[in-house]
Write an enzyme that holds these catalytic residues in place. Structure first.
Site, PDB file in Angstrom:
ATOM      1  N   LYS A  18       0.831  -1.210   0.000  1.00 45.73           N
ATOM      2  CA  LYS A  18       0.000   0.000   0.000  1.00 45.73           C
ATOM      3  C   LYS A  18       0.860   1.253   0.000  1.00 45.73           C
ATOM      4  CE  LYS A  18      -3.046   2.592   3.141  1.00 45.73           C
ATOM      5  NZ  LYS A  18      -4.144   2.938   2.245  1.00 45.73           N
ATOM      6  N   ILE A 437     -22.199  10.780   1.642  1.00 41.20           N
ATOM      7  CA  ILE A 437     -22.473   9.451   2.175  1.00 41.20           C
ATOM      8  C   ILE A 437     -21.943   9.221   3.585  1.00 41.20           C
ATOM      9  CG2 ILE A 437     -22.083   6.981   1.764  1.00 41.20           C
ATOM     10  CD1 ILE A 437     -24.177   8.390  -0.030  1.00 41.20           C
ATOM     11  N   GLY A 438     -20.911   9.924   4.009  1.00 40.07           N
ATOM     12  CA  GLY A 438     -20.463   9.680   5.374  1.00 40.07           C
ATOM     13  C   GLY A 438     -19.160  10.347   5.721  1.00 40.07           C
ATOM     14  N   ASP A 495     -12.192   3.322  11.053  1.00 34.62           N
ATOM     15  CA  ASP A 495     -12.868   2.535  10.026  1.00 34.62           C
ATOM     16  C   ASP A 495     -14.334   2.431  10.423  1.00 34.62           C
ATOM     17  OD1 ASP A 495     -12.860   0.323   7.789  1.00 34.62           O
ATOM     18  OD2 ASP A 495     -13.800  -0.608   9.534  1.00 34.62           O
ATOM     19  N   TYR A 518      -9.778  -3.794  -1.691  1.00 38.52           N
ATOM     20  CA  TYR A 518      -9.516  -3.626  -3.119  1.00 38.52           C
ATOM     21  C   TYR A 518      -8.312  -2.699  -3.242  1.00 38.52           C
ATOM     22  CZ  TYR A 518     -11.705   0.902  -2.427  1.00 38.52           C
ATOM     23  OH  TYR A 518     -11.989   2.153  -1.953  1.00 38.52           O
ATOM     24  N   HIS A 658     -36.444  -6.716  -4.167  1.00 39.83           N
ATOM     25  CA  HIS A 658     -37.639  -6.762  -3.316  1.00 39.83           C
ATOM     26  C   HIS A 658     -37.259  -6.896  -1.837  1.00 39.83           C
ATOM     27  CE1 HIS A 658     -40.402  -6.720  -6.664  1.00 39.83           C
ATOM     28  NE2 HIS A 658     -39.682  -7.660  -7.257  1.00 39.83           N
ATOM     29  N   HIS A 701     -14.388   6.798  -5.507  1.00 36.06           N
ATOM     30  CA  HIS A 701     -13.193   5.986  -5.279  1.00 36.06           C
ATOM     31  C   HIS A 701     -12.212   6.097  -6.429  1.00 36.06           C
ATOM     32  CE1 HIS A 701     -13.669   3.678  -1.491  1.00 36.06           C
ATOM     33  NE2 HIS A 701     -14.825   4.290  -1.568  1.00 36.06           N
TER      34      HIS A 701
END
Length: 773
Positions: A18, A437-438, A495, A518, A658, A701
């Protein structure tokens, strides 16, 4: 006795991959620097498995982004928008496919079966020209061989590759992807031929789609593919590997009859019926790669019980034909428990991460060969007994409360249409309201605050002051952008699941237990080891602080019970739904406390509702029943005027729409941009939902900043299907992994697009009124 590992984590023990990738993307290091880090990670991975005594060590499981994208690169199936003109695919093209760039969006991502991992979906059509465009599989095999490690190169099998793909943009959705099999197989032949020439004795083809409910044409494709490959497979041993479930009976017949195949890898952990299939018949002379060590969860293997299973398999398959293996790739587990210096000493022996699972596989293989390590087995038996008897695990009051939930509906008493009217009177929102969204980006300064507070170098009062400064910044920015329903930005959270888990009882946490979600996005899943409850409020303090800073509504931000469950390593000593009900009761307490504190809009994210869906259709109804019920439990007691929103991302929802509607939320916000508006199509087909719907209008993203014009087009497409009063405008996901230099212009464009669409609607209505006069 032989041992095998299906695959291994690629990120490094402390997320070295990373940091190397992000350094490269930020221009702080060169491609050569990145490649050196990668070479070190791969070599240490291979040498570790070799030192542990593993017989069959995988190669080509390492990836800069994900293994399906690597297959797309190997096959030269690059969508035309990336401007690749042939030859070996360069790294910048590969990265653009994964992340997008300034001019084109990234490829779609979706869940890898029922895991928390996202893969990049291949885009194929009748005009695709496959070519051998990446020699990664051959190069990695040779690299390992130079280190003295003979590996098993792993390829995503040709049929699974096609079944995991989608028709490209502009291609009829009914296009048969399997019709491309004939064009695809020559590339596989070239790859296998080169691997054989390099000295590979085994090649592993992962065909995980064999565990799905496939029709006869799909099953026939496997027979055709391996019959066509048979001649090139001569001279090399071939393993066809499955995982995540048992292979259905018809598929099992097809699998075990494939031409040119030496061994079959079967999941005996999640595959409930696998043992019965093997008892019913296994091809003579073939190897069984028995997946008896769990590759998806972190609990130490019960070695005595597993050894008994292996002996039973020996009696059917033959003593020299059983290979001890993991149930799937260890990609889905953290790297090493040894790195967990702060984990409770009672809980630690209950766990096995990837490094420990490699040791377990070898210990089982040695015991099967009559070389049992008595000390290792005794320690394992003691750990199993400790976990079963620990006072940490059971809470009778929690179990009793959760047990009473079964058999009740737990639904809000008033219909959603009536609730929305009541909420609009209280909130007074415009038509087509905007929200996010947050999370908002977390700066290095904010991370420093977290570190100092965690290390007890900062007092609670100092921490609160620093977090409130960040909240004020986020609230002010949203007001300046003229967003209608605000968020506080979640600066206090590490997180979305870990934050809640740390405040619930019955969970344990790691410091280096990272798992790839990912690309360079990793998570540290909490470990649910016991009964779950909420000792005290978790978010009320921060939400009310944010609400005091603005007259606009602030959303209370919660993670839902199903998502907490699916994003944790879950105890395996009771059914998952019982654990989920316990979490739902804890979130219910939090929802009601937020409402009492004056929070008018509460978002309960269920981002992973679909990813927990069982792979077998016959098991899906039961899961959806308790998962949807769990969500409704959380908010069944709130007033009509309290708006309950939920968010979902990166999933194909069409076949469970549904069930989603049955969640009975007031507003659904859902990822849309990387899935080509698949969800919108269900409303085009007449599915009725009276709740508010926010289909994401830009990909949060990707670093690419979506233009106002593109967002207007997306909103217009949505309005062609849904009434304006039901439509919300929002990004696909939270913004934590973006930078403010990306976030601000992206949100400016989003709000500008919403305003422009509203202006167009007003002009259209005015024209209609004039025509009536």
């Amino acid at each position: 006795m032989a041992s095998h590992i299906v695959g291994y984590p690629r990120m490094g023990p402390k997320r070295e991959l990373k940091f190397a990738l992000e350094s490269f993307w930020d221009g702080k290091s060169s491609l050569e620097d990145l490649q050196r880090v990668v070479a070190d990670l791969r070599s240490s991975m291979w040498q570790q498995m070799a030192a542990a005594g593993i017989t069959y060590i995988p190669s080509n499981t390492f990836s800069y982004h994900d293994h399906v994208l690597d297959s797309t690169a190997m096959l030269g199936a690059v969508p035309p928008r990336y401007g690749w003109d042939g030859g070996e695919i360069p790294f910048d093209v590969y990265s653009s496919m994964a992340r997008g760039n300034g001019s084109v969006p990234a490829m779609e991502m979706t869940r890898w079966f029922d895991t928390n991992y996202d893969y990049t979906v291949p885009e194929l059509g009748p005009d695709v020209n496959f070519s051998f465009a990446s020699r990664k599989a051959i190069n990695e095999y040779k690299d390992a061989k130079r280190l003295g490690v003979d590996t098993v190169p792993v390829l995503l099998g040709p049929v699974s590759y096609l079944l995991l793909s989608k028709p490209a943009n502009g291609v009829d959705k009914t296009f048969s992807l399997l019709s491309l099999l004939g064009k695809l197989l020559p590339i596989y032949k070239k790859v296998v031929s080169e691997l054989k020439a390099a000295g590979a004795a085994w090649v592993q083809f992962d065909e995980p789609t064999l565990v799905l409910d496939l029709d006869s044409d799909q099953l026939q494709a496997f027979t055709e593919a391996y019959s066509e490959l048979e001649s090139c497979l001569s001279g090399v041993n071939v393993l066809v590997q499955t995982y995540f479930a048992d292979v259905p009976a018809e598929a099992y017949k097809v699998l075990t009859s494939l031409k040119g195949v030496t061994g079959f890898g079967l999941d005996i952990v999640d595959g409930d019926k696998t043992l019965d299939l093997i008892k019913g018949g296994f091809p003579t002379g073939k190897y069984l790669f028995a997946g008896v060590v769990d590759g998806k969860n972190i609990w130490a293997n019960d070695l005595a019980e597993t050894l008994s299973t292996l002996h039973a398999l020996e009696s059917i398959v033959g003593k020299d034909k059983v290979v001890v293996s993991t149930s799937c790739s260890l990609l889905h587990t953290p790297v090493d428990v040894v790195n967990e210096t702060e984990l409770n000493e009672e809980i630690k022996p209950w766990l096995a991460f990837a490094t420990q699972k490699v040791v377990e596989v070898n210990a089982l293989a040695k015991a099967l060969a009559g070389q049992k390590d008595e000390a290792f087995y005794s320690a394992n038996t003691a750990a199993q007994a400790s976990r079963k008897s620990s006072q940490r695990v059971k809470n009778e009051a929690v179990q009793k409360a959760a047990a009473t939930l079964e058999g009740y509906d737990h639904r809000r008493a008033t219909a959603v249409s009536v609730r929305l009217d009541a909420q609009q009177k209280k909130l007074n929102l415009p038509v087509i309201p905007t929200t996010t969204i947050g999370s908002f980006p977390q700066s290095e300064e904010l991370r420093r605050v977290h570190r100092e507070f965690e290390d007890k170098r900062m007092s609670w009062e100092e921490y609160v002051k620093a977090i409130e400064v960040e909240i004020k910044k986020v609230v002010k920015l949203q007001e300046e952008l003229d967003i209608d329903v605000l968020i506080h930005g979640e600066p206090e959270r590490n997180d979305t699941v870990e934050y809640f888990g740390e405040q619930l009882s019955g969970l344990a946490f790691t410091i280096n237990g990272w798992v790839q979600s990912y690309g360079t996005h990793y998570v540290k899943p909490p470990i649910i080891y016991g009964d779950v409850s909420r000792p005290k409020p978790m978010t009320v303090f921060w939400s009310t602080a944010a609400q005091s800073m603005t007259a606009r509504p602030i959303k209370g931000m919660l993670t839902g019970p199903v998502t907490i469950l699916n994003r944790c390593f879950v105890r395996n000593d009771q059914p998952r739904f019982q654990t989920c009900y316990q979490i739902a009761l804890a979130i219910k307490d939090e929802v009601e406390d937020l409402e009492k504190a004056g929070i008018k809009v509460i978002q309960i994210d269920e981002a992973t509702l679909r990813e927990g869906l069982p792979l077998r259709m016959s098991e899906q109804s039961f899961y959806l029943d308790w998962a949807v019920h769990s969500f409704r439990i959380t908010n069944c007691g709130v007033k009509d005027t309290t708006q309950i929103q939920t968010h979902m991302c990166y999933s194909h929802f069409n076949n469970i729409i549904h069930s989603i509607i049955d969640m009975d939320a007031d507003v659904f916000t859902i990822e849309n941009t990387r899935s080509d508006g698949k969800l919108l199509s269900v409303f085009c087909e007449g599915v009725e939902c009276v709740a508010g719907i926010g289909l994401g209008v830009y990909d949060s993203h990707s670093p690419r900043i979506t233009s106002t014009e593109e967002i207007v087009d997306r909103i217009t497409e949505i309005l062609d299907v849904l009434e304006p009063k039901r439509v919300w405008v929002n990004p696909d996901r939270g913004l934590k992994n973006r930078k403010y230099i990306e976030v601000k212009p992206a949100l400016e464009n989003m709000v500008a697009a919403a305003v422009l669409v509203l202006t167009q609607l007003a002009s259209a209505m005015e024209a209609v009124y004039r025509s009536w006069e």
